[in-house]
Design an enzyme around this catalytic site. Structure first.
Site, PDB file in Angstrom:
ATOM      1  N   GLU A  49      16.510   2.439   2.393  1.00 21.61           N
ATOM      2  CA  GLU A  49      15.724   1.236   2.094  1.00 21.61           C
ATOM      3  C   GLU A  49      14.524   1.547   1.206  1.00 21.61           C
ATOM      4  O   GLU A  49      14.268   0.868   0.216  1.00 21.61           O
ATOM      5  CB  GLU A  49      15.221   0.568   3.383  1.00 21.61           C
ATOM      6  CG  GLU A  49      16.287   0.159   4.358  1.00 21.61           C
ATOM      7  CD  GLU A  49      16.551   1.211   5.427  1.00 21.61           C
ATOM      8  OE1 GLU A  49      16.748   2.410   5.095  1.00 21.61           O
ATOM      9  OE2 GLU A  49      16.579   0.833   6.612  1.00 21.61           O
ATOM     10  N   CYS A  77      14.254   0.863  10.406  1.00 25.68           N
ATOM     11  CA  CYS A  77      13.292   1.463  11.334  1.00 25.68           C
ATOM     12  C   CYS A  77      11.900   0.881  11.057  1.00 25.68           C
ATOM     13  O   CYS A  77      11.729   0.070  10.141  1.00 25.68           O
ATOM     14  CB  CYS A  77      13.282   2.980  11.153  1.00 25.68           C
ATOM     15  SG  CYS A  77      12.571   3.517   9.568  1.00 25.68           S
TER      16      CYS A  77
END
Length: 141
Positions: A49, A77
């Site tokens: 990401e 996360c």
């Protein structure tokens, strides 16, 4: 999600956890893509990401990714959820849930916290079985 899955498979080919991400522009064009690179580069922030967001910002010429969609194979996360909020991504689409470290619904909900200045639209569970299977196969269970 198919492009993100392809990036996840590439990550596994260099012994990184198979997670892939793609940033789509406002018109659905692919701005950037990445797979995990922590093992490859030794960078603890080398999550798919973060790498895809960085590359998309380079393409757009600035850090604000308004109007963009981030597609990722696994629930982000806390680090990646924070990067999503700070980059002003309009939409987050993810596949498998991460019961151990997920920060979009499983453990926390960073991206929709009303105390923060930006909250992207979230769509979850897209091709979740396929995304999860890549991870289970990688870890051998």
């Amino acid at each position: 999600m198919g492009l993100a899955l392809g990036q996840a498979r590439l990550a596994a080919s260099h012994d990184d956890i198979p997670i892939g991400a793609v940033v789509l522009g406002p018109d659905g064009e692919v701005l950037a893509s990445a797979g995990n690179e922590r093992e490859l580069t030794g960078d603890p922030t080398g999550h798919a990401e973060v790498l895809a967001l960085r590359r998309a910002a380079e393409v757009r010429g600035g850090w604000r990714l308004e109007g963009c969609t981030l597609v990722v194979t696994l629930e982000p996360c806390t680090m990646c959820a924070g990067a999503i909020v700070l980059s002003r991504v309009e939409r987050l689409v993810f596949g498998a849930f991460d019961e151990k470290a997920g920060a979009v619904s499983s453990l926390f909900d960073v991206v929709r916290d009303p105390r923060l200045n930006h909250r992207p639209d979230v769509r979850s569970g897209i091709r979740a079985e396929e995304c999860g299977r890549l991870l289970r196969d990688f870890f051998g269970h």
